[in-house]
Design a protein around this motif. Structure first.
Motif, mmCIF file in Angstrom:
data_model
loop_
_atom_site.group_PDB
_atom_site.id
_atom_site.type_symbol
_atom_site.label_atom_id
_atom_site.label_comp_id
_atom_site.label_asym_id
_atom_site.label_seq_id
_atom_site.Cartn_x
_atom_site.Cartn_y
_atom_site.Cartn_z
ATOM 1 N N MET A 89 0.838 -1.203 0.000
ATOM 2 C CA MET A 89 0.000 0.000 0.000
ATOM 3 C C MET A 89 0.878 1.259 0.000
ATOM 4 N N LYS A 90 0.497 2.200 -0.832
ATOM 5 C CA LYS A 90 1.271 3.450 -0.901
ATOM 6 C C LYS A 90 1.200 4.210 0.418
ATOM 7 N N LYS A 91 2.307 4.829 0.791
ATOM 8 C CA LYS A 91 2.318 5.691 1.972
ATOM 9 C C LYS A 91 1.679 7.034 1.591
ATOM 10 N N SER A 92 1.076 7.669 2.558
ATOM 11 C CA SER A 92 0.372 8.924 2.288
ATOM 12 C C SER A 92 1.161 10.137 2.792
ATOM 13 N N ILE A 93 1.035 11.235 2.070
ATOM 14 C CA ILE A 93 1.719 12.492 2.433
ATOM 15 C C ILE A 93 0.706 13.631 2.428
ATOM 16 N N ALA A 94 0.708 14.416 3.499
ATOM 17 C CA ALA A 94 -0.071 15.669 3.523
ATOM 18 C C ALA A 94 0.893 16.800 3.189
ATOM 19 N N ILE A 95 0.658 17.462 2.078
ATOM 20 C CA ILE A 95 1.553 18.536 1.624
ATOM 21 C C ILE A 95 0.857 19.888 1.796
ATOM 22 N N ASP A 96 1.501 20.759 2.525
ATOM 23 C CA ASP A 96 1.010 22.113 2.768
ATOM 24 C C ASP A 96 1.088 22.944 1.481
ATOM 25 N N MET A 97 0.379 24.066 1.445
ATOM 26 C CA MET A 97 0.463 24.949 0.267
ATOM 27 C C MET A 97 1.458 26.101 0.500
ATOM 28 N N ASP A 98 1.073 27.111 1.297
ATOM 29 C CA ASP A 98 1.904 28.321 1.426
ATOM 30 C C ASP A 98 3.286 28.007 1.983
ATOM 31 N N ASN A 99 4.295 28.488 1.280
ATOM 32 C CA ASN A 99 5.721 28.283 1.611
ATOM 33 C C ASN A 99 6.211 26.857 1.342
ATOM 34 N N VAL A 100 5.359 26.014 0.798
ATOM 35 C CA VAL A 100 5.781 24.646 0.481
ATOM 36 C C VAL A 100 5.611 24.398 -1.033
ATOM 37 N N ILE A 101 4.394 24.572 -1.532
ATOM 38 C CA ILE A 101 4.236 24.508 -2.999
ATOM 39 C C ILE A 101 3.932 25.898 -3.579
ATOM 40 N N VAL A 102 3.526 26.830 -2.704
ATOM 41 C CA VAL A 102 3.227 28.199 -3.128
ATOM 42 C C VAL A 102 4.305 29.121 -2.562
ATOM 43 N N ASP A 103 4.931 29.933 -3.423
ATOM 44 C CA ASP A 103 5.972 30.861 -2.951
ATOM 45 C C ASP A 103 5.306 32.114 -2.387
ATOM 46 N N ILE A 104 4.745 31.968 -1.186
ATOM 47 C CA ILE A 104 3.968 33.069 -0.601
ATOM 48 C C ILE A 104 4.898 34.177 -0.087
ATOM 49 N N GLU A 105 6.108 33.818 0.330
ATOM 50 C CA GLU A 105 7.051 34.861 0.773
ATOM 51 C C GLU A 105 7.455 35.750 -0.417
ATOM 52 N N GLY A 106 7.760 35.112 -1.545
ATOM 53 C CA GLY A 106 8.071 35.876 -2.754
ATOM 54 C C GLY A 106 6.889 36.736 -3.180
ATOM 55 N N HIS A 107 5.685 36.210 -2.970
ATOM 56 C CA HIS A 107 4.464 36.933 -3.345
ATOM 57 C C HIS A 107 4.235 38.136 -2.422
ATOM 58 N N TYR A 108 4.556 37.977 -1.131
ATOM 59 C CA TYR A 108 4.496 39.132 -0.209
ATOM 60 C C TYR A 108 5.388 40.251 -0.738
ATOM 61 N N ILE A 109 6.619 39.872 -1.096
ATOM 62 C CA ILE A 109 7.594 40.865 -1.575
ATOM 63 C C ILE A 109 7.062 41.582 -2.821
ATOM 64 N N HIS A 110 6.501 40.793 -3.731
ATOM 65 C CA HIS A 110 5.983 41.348 -4.986
ATOM 66 C C HIS A 110 4.805 42.295 -4.716
ATOM 67 N N TRP A 111 3.857 41.861 -3.905
ATOM 68 C CA TRP A 111 2.685 42.702 -3.621
ATOM 69 C C TRP A 111 3.081 43.943 -2.805
ATOM 70 N N TYR A 112 4.060 43.780 -1.932
ATOM 71 C CA TYR A 112 4.496 44.927 -1.132
ATOM 72 C C TYR A 112 5.103 45.998 -2.040
ATOM 73 N N GLU A 113 5.922 45.553 -2.975
ATOM 74 C CA GLU A 113 6.535 46.491 -3.920
ATOM 75 C C GLU A 113 5.458 47.180 -4.773
ATOM 76 N N LYS A 114 4.469 46.366 -5.210
ATOM 77 C CA LYS A 114 3.376 46.893 -6.039
ATOM 78 C C LYS A 114 2.571 47.948 -5.262
ATOM 79 N N SER A 115 2.429 47.714 -3.958
ATOM 80 C CA SER A 115 1.588 48.601 -3.146
ATOM 81 C C SER A 115 2.327 49.830 -2.641
#
Lengths: 177, 177
Positions: free
Chosen positions: A1-27
């Motif tokens: 049986m395959k082992k299961s993984i719970a994968i988070d989104m922000d800062n794991v598959i989503v570059d939310i820190e980079g996005h903060y920087i981008h939106w901060y600059e835009k604002s």
């Protein structure tokens, strides 16, 4: 049986820190280097930290966020050999629910709706592995948690750390051999 | 430590069968009695079964659904003595995510966002009890599942059944004494 993984989104598959920087600059016209965020609680490195929470509540913010380097390829590969669940603590920002769903459809179309979990607390999640950047999500986890390095968590010890998706996949495949 | 319960939404705290009947009458001028649904797969009792799936994809459908008899009072009481999570397999109908969140805010405002889980499959959920009307959700559950009676599940055996919220709370309090 395959082992299961719970994968988070922000800062794991989503570059939310980079996005903060981008939106901060835009604002505000001020661009921080990512290195300025290292070792500081999320948002606190910005001159107006309250702006980050406002971004999190702004329609469109989550939808436009970029992927983390190597995340899409790694999750695609893992999905062949593991039972992959995308588990995001999205409930604090309810406007993010539909945006996070659309984000997954756009960037990880191979992930079925059956494998998506949006929650408040992750304490009810039971998988073999959990990859997350927040200790609050890993500390109640009964099985093998992996702390995915983000600027805000670099000083944390006591958890198995992976610094990027290459290290994460290497760890996971070694663990099931 | 308080025992935890995962409580389903549709047919458990949300009277979705009654809502099907109401929307069907509104759409086609034909009102079925709830007894006509007994023992039949969901939706199949209606002259146009495909209409039910269309309702499930229609904006506003979930938001307007009524509560199940006794559900609000029972969940309010249980939330004092158990760790209550509302766990809904909402992901198949992504437009329902925001509506289900709003429904919970309106009808169960005492439930924190921290205690809400919207998922595809419930196989990753680990609580002490799970109350659900669908065997597909209970069959993988490791702890005590309770099959909440709905028209579509009356013929199912092999599960601990509760017919209403009075029986559910009675069972749960007896189980932890």
């Amino acid at each position: 049986m395959k082992k299961s993984i719970a994968i988070d989104m922000d800062n794991v598959i989503v570059d939310i820190e980079g996005h903060y920087i981008h939106w901060y600059e835009k604002s505000f016209g001020i661009r921080l280097d990512k290195s300025a965020l290292i070792g500081k609680p999320e948002g606190s490195a910005f001159p107006k930290p309250e702006a980050i929470r406002e971004f999190l509540c702004t329609p469109g913010f989550f939808k436009e966020a970029p992927t983390m380097p190597g995340a899409v390829e790694a999750v695609r590969q893992l999905a062949e050999d593991f039972e992959v669940f995308i588990v995001s603590a999205a409930m604090e920002f309810p406007q993010s629910l539909s945006e996070k769903y659309e984000w997954l459809q756009e960037h990880l179309p191979f992930i079925s709706w059956k494998s998506i979990v949006f929650c408040g607390s992750k304490q009810v999640i039971d998988t073999d592995f959990m990859i997350d950047d927040h200790v609050k999500n890993l500390k109640h986890f009964k099985n093998q948690g992996l702390l995915f390095t983000a600027c805000h968590n670099v000083s944390i010890t006591g958890y198995t750390r992976v610094n990027n998706w290459e290290e994460a996949t290497e760890y996971l495949y070694a663990a099931v051999q």
